[in-house]
Design an enzyme around this catalytic site. Sequence first.
Site, PDB file in Angstrom:
ATOM      1  N   HIS A  65     -30.969   1.838  15.207  1.00 51.09           N
ATOM      2  CA  HIS A  65     -31.481   2.280  13.904  1.00 51.09           C
ATOM      3  C   HIS A  65     -32.906   2.801  14.094  1.00 51.09           C
ATOM      4  O   HIS A  65     -33.845   2.054  14.303  1.00 51.09           O
ATOM      5  CB  HIS A  65     -31.472   1.125  12.907  1.00 51.09           C
ATOM      6  N   HIS A 121     -35.302   5.359   8.207  1.00 55.88           N
ATOM      7  CA  HIS A 121     -35.548   4.605   6.976  1.00 55.88           C
ATOM      8  C   HIS A 121     -36.861   3.817   6.953  1.00 55.88           C
ATOM      9  O   HIS A 121     -37.015   2.902   6.153  1.00 55.88           O
ATOM     10  CB  HIS A 121     -34.384   3.659   6.672  1.00 55.88           C
ATOM     11  N   TYR A 133     -38.063   1.821   9.315  1.00 53.25           N
ATOM     12  CA  TYR A 133     -38.073   0.588  10.087  1.00 53.25           C
ATOM     13  C   TYR A 133     -38.856   0.802  11.387  1.00 53.25           C
ATOM     14  O   TYR A 133     -39.479   1.838  11.580  1.00 53.25           O
ATOM     15  CB  TYR A 133     -36.642   0.102  10.320  1.00 53.25           C
TER      16      TYR A 133
END
Length: 376
Positions: free
Chosen positions: A179, A182, A184
């Site tokens: 990931h 977003h 993060y």
Amino acid sequence: MENNKEIQPAGSVESLFQPFRFGNVTLSNRIVMAPMTRSFSPGGIPGQNVADYYRRRAENDVGLIVTEGTFINHPAAGNDSNVPNIHDEDALNGWAKVVDEVHGVGGRIILQLWHVGMQRNVGDQPNSHVPPIGPSGLAVSGVKVTEPMTKSEIHTVIKAYAQAAFNAKRLGFDGIEIHGGHGYLIDQFFWKKTNQRTDEYGGNLIRRTRFAVEVIEACRRAVGTDFPISFRLSQWKQGDYTAKLVETPEQLADFLTPLVKAGVDIFHCSARRFWEPEFENSSLTLAGWVKKLSGKSTIAVGSIGLDQDLISSLFQGKETKNTNIQNLITRLEQGEFDLVAVGRALLADPAWTVKIRDNRIHEILPFSREVLKTLV
């Protein structure tokens, strides 16, 4: 229902059900279950309910499942003790059960690796005594919360990603997804607003990819050359939907090149609305541009609701003011992207994919917020 069976699709909905080669595995169709945080794993341990949840989607012909974000082995990785991890022995045993259940019905599943970085608040569980970490200690808002990560901390986190990737392969997952979007941790290194470092992990856009590159390279070493690695990216951040990493195709190409060289096989391109053009003077979406510039396959995601009314209009050949479904299929057929990730529709109805495939659209269960309260 007999009349419904006689309806023939006006568009080529069958294009959603063509096989696709994903690394060393073949997917039965182009539909992906999007990663969605569910918080049903107390103590970070996925139980039988989680295994059943994923199995139900696999046995109903979802081509590829991307798990919910799963915390790597770092004390500041998470912000919710009910989100699963990929390091504790009980959690590993739980994930092994998930993989067995999914593979037992012919499904494919990859594990999403997650570190929330500065999206963790001071005092969050688990490990409430541990402060959040980020490249410059800055929240997405730009407010300073902690000190910048030391190089020792950076190297520790990279090793934790690699260990998580190794664990995923050992448990039998079909691949991993890192990931990187977003807002993060990895995305915080990408974004100039949250990365104000002056060492080799900061500076211009290419230099700001270094942390991600080292994470990808470490994961690649851990899993070998033939194990698929997906990378999720986005322009927008949690709390800032107007954020932009790049403003032009040239900048996007500069950004993608190091990630490709590091070992990414497929990019999962998260947009709020998949159909929106990413840059001026072109109709290409983010997933389209990433595929064009990287030479890698892409997954499109973002408001791909495919709700019952719109699906009905496609199968019945009726015009509709909302052309997102026809738009999706046209772009897929033209090769703009390769896979499509569906979120809420699959939360509400585990059998959504087979109902689309078999033209049982009037049986589709609608999404409601009540669905979020349980693992259907």
